[in-house]
Design an enzyme around this catalytic site. Structure first.
Site, PDB file in Angstrom:
ATOM      1  N   LYS A 161       1.365   6.599 -11.757  1.00 15.94           N
ATOM      2  CA  LYS A 161       1.751   5.550 -10.806  1.00 15.94           C
ATOM      3  C   LYS A 161       1.669   6.034  -9.368  1.00 15.94           C
ATOM      4  O   LYS A 161       1.431   7.199  -9.087  1.00 15.94           O
ATOM      5  CB  LYS A 161       3.168   5.050 -11.118  1.00 15.94           C
ATOM      6  CG  LYS A 161       3.354   4.614 -12.546  1.00 15.94           C
ATOM      7  CD  LYS A 161       2.429   3.483 -12.936  1.00 15.94           C
ATOM      8  CE  LYS A 161       2.966   2.170 -12.481  1.00 15.94           C
ATOM      9  NZ  LYS A 161       2.439   1.031 -13.235  1.00 15.94           N
ATOM     10  N   HIS A 195      -3.371   1.461  -6.565  1.00 14.25           N
ATOM     11  CA  HIS A 195      -3.173   0.062  -6.168  1.00 14.25           C
ATOM     12  C   HIS A 195      -3.364  -0.160  -4.666  1.00 14.25           C
ATOM     13  O   HIS A 195      -2.497  -0.721  -4.002  1.00 14.25           O
ATOM     14  CB  HIS A 195      -1.783  -0.438  -6.614  1.00 14.25           C
ATOM     15  CG  HIS A 195      -1.562  -0.294  -8.085  1.00 14.25           C
ATOM     16  ND1 HIS A 195      -2.266  -1.022  -9.012  1.00 14.25           N
ATOM     17  CD2 HIS A 195      -0.742   0.519  -8.798  1.00 14.25           C
ATOM     18  CE1 HIS A 195      -1.887  -0.675 -10.226  1.00 14.25           C
ATOM     19  NE2 HIS A 195      -0.972   0.259 -10.125  1.00 14.25           N
TER      20      HIS A 195
END
Ligand SMILES: NC(=O)c1ccc[n+]([C@@H]2O[C@H](COP(=O)([O-])OP(=O)(O)OC[C@H]3O[C@@H](n4cnc5c(N)ncnc54)[C@H](O)[C@@H]3O)[C@@H](O)[C@H]2O)c1
Length: 371
Positions: A79, A98
């Protein structure tokens, strides 16, 4: 180190509740057997214990030690890095960042790499020669989503409509989850005269969809009770009456173009609606073409469902958790990491191996957007 090896440093995940890991003891062993050197950070939240990695030959290092690790180590994680940290990144990083799709704050996330002369290989964009992602968590997202769908449906057979499904917690193994779902199902069947639920999975041919279909099979729902739809079946355009004619609807599509909604309030508000539970694995809540526009929030494991405001028919709930694979952190990590290994084994040749060359070119293209 031979020219056919690389040094990987598995950083501890810092995102709250994230128990998954990019490398598992199994895949760490595969890489070590191939000549890689692997450092693994101690982690207070990983589902895997340091000893499991140590046993297969990894070197255990303190949590967060990647920040001062030698530059030649490739830092691998899942992440995002903590948002409150802004120091320049000097290493090559393999992770989900992201920041390539104009997400809020993408520039701040991305800028750190060129600032430190580091590189980002974003796992979401690691693709094989056919343009297919090499590793993804979809299968266990669908599997976990369908499990919570059955749990919610069963809960509704055994509890009054005034009660919502209580919080759920991650499972140590798929076998334990399947056993528990079977128990819930048995209690529900005892209440409703032995009628198994029926389910409709849309996007059934994809990663999430196939996981959902497998869950239904593993908990003993008869095959004929599970309708599997993909592009062909939805081609005529929604809304579809088949959704309200089934007990559980699992949406697993990859939304890439405008489509009419699969359901809307009008189709739901009928007294003879069978549908009790929607599991929206795709959860395109903020997309204007969201095909399930009957709720507005992403739910969480602590409070997994939200009721849909209907004016007719039985109580209906939606489960729209955006981290379904974390429900089965061990198997989800193993599945994902196993698929990542063939590409990781090409890291020593990352200057010429197409999967890494493409990822680096994409990174450079994105960095160019910063200027
Ligand atoms: N909630 C979570 O935790 C979670 C986790 C992983 C993935 N996802 C999301 O799930 C979605 C699916 O991911 P995936 O990896 O399974 O994708 P995928 O590409 O493997 O599968 C998508 C499937 O949807 C089908 N499809 C696309 N449009 C359709 C339509 N209009 N009608 C019927 N079928 C259609 C495709 O043909 C394909 O079979 C993505 O949006 C992804 O972001 C959510």
């Amino acid at each position: 180190m031979s020219s056919n090896s690389a040094i990987l440093h598995l950083r501890a995940e810092t995102k709250p509740l994230e128990k998954r890991a990019a490398l598992t003891p199994t895949t760490t062993k595969q890489l070590i057997d191939a000549g890689f050197k692997i450092y693994v950070e101690e982690s207070s939240q990983s589902t895997f214990k340091s000893e499991e990695y140590e046993k297969v030959g990894a070197t255990i290092v303190p949590e967060g030690s990647w920040k001062s690790a030698p530059k030649e180590r490739i830092i691998i994680g899942l992440k995002e890095l903590p948002e409150n940290e802004t120091f320049p990144l000097i290493h090559e990083h393999i992770q989900f960042a992201h920041c390539y799709k104009n997400q809020g704050g993408w520039q701040d996330v991305l800028r750190r790499f060129p600032e430190g002369h580091g590189t980002l290989y974003d796992i979401e964009f690691l693709e094989n020669d056919q343009g297919r992602r090499v590793a993804a968590f979809g299968y266990y997202a669908g599997f976990a989503g369908a499990a919570i769908g059955v749990i919610d449906w069963a809960f509704k057979q055994t509890h009054p409509d005034s009660e919502d499904l209580p919080g759920v917690t991650a499972y140590p193994s798929e076998a334990k989850l399947v056993a528990d779902v079977k128990k819930d199902l048995a209690l529900a069947l005892a209440q409703n005269g032995g009628k198994y639920p029926t389910a409709l999975v849309i996007g059934a041919l994809g990663r999430c969809g196939s996981g959902a279909v497998d869950l239904f099979e593993k908990v003993g729902i008869p095959e004929e009770n599970v309708l599997k739809w993909d592009l062909k079946e939805t081609a005529p355009g929604g809304p579809f009456k088949e959704i309200i004619e089934n007990d559980i609807f699992v949406n697993c599509i990859y939304l890439s173009q405008p489509i009419p909604p699969f359901v809307n309030y009008e189709t739901l508000n009928v007294p003879d609606r069978k549908l009790r539970t929607i599991v929206d694995v795709s959860a395109d809540i903020t997309n204007v073409h969201n095909p399930v526009p009957v709720y507005t929030i992403a739910t969480v494991f602590n409070d997994p469902t939200v009721p849909v405001e209907t004016s007719a028919g039985p109580k209906l709930s939606v489960c729209s958790i955006d981290q379904f694979p974390s429900f089965l952190p061990r198997e989800a990590s193993e599945f994902f990491s196993r698929n990542l290994v063939p590409s990781l084994l090409e890291l020593p040749q990352r200057d010429s191996a197409p999967v890494w060359v493409r990822a680096k070119q994409l990174f450079e293209k994105q960095v160019a957007r910063l200027n």
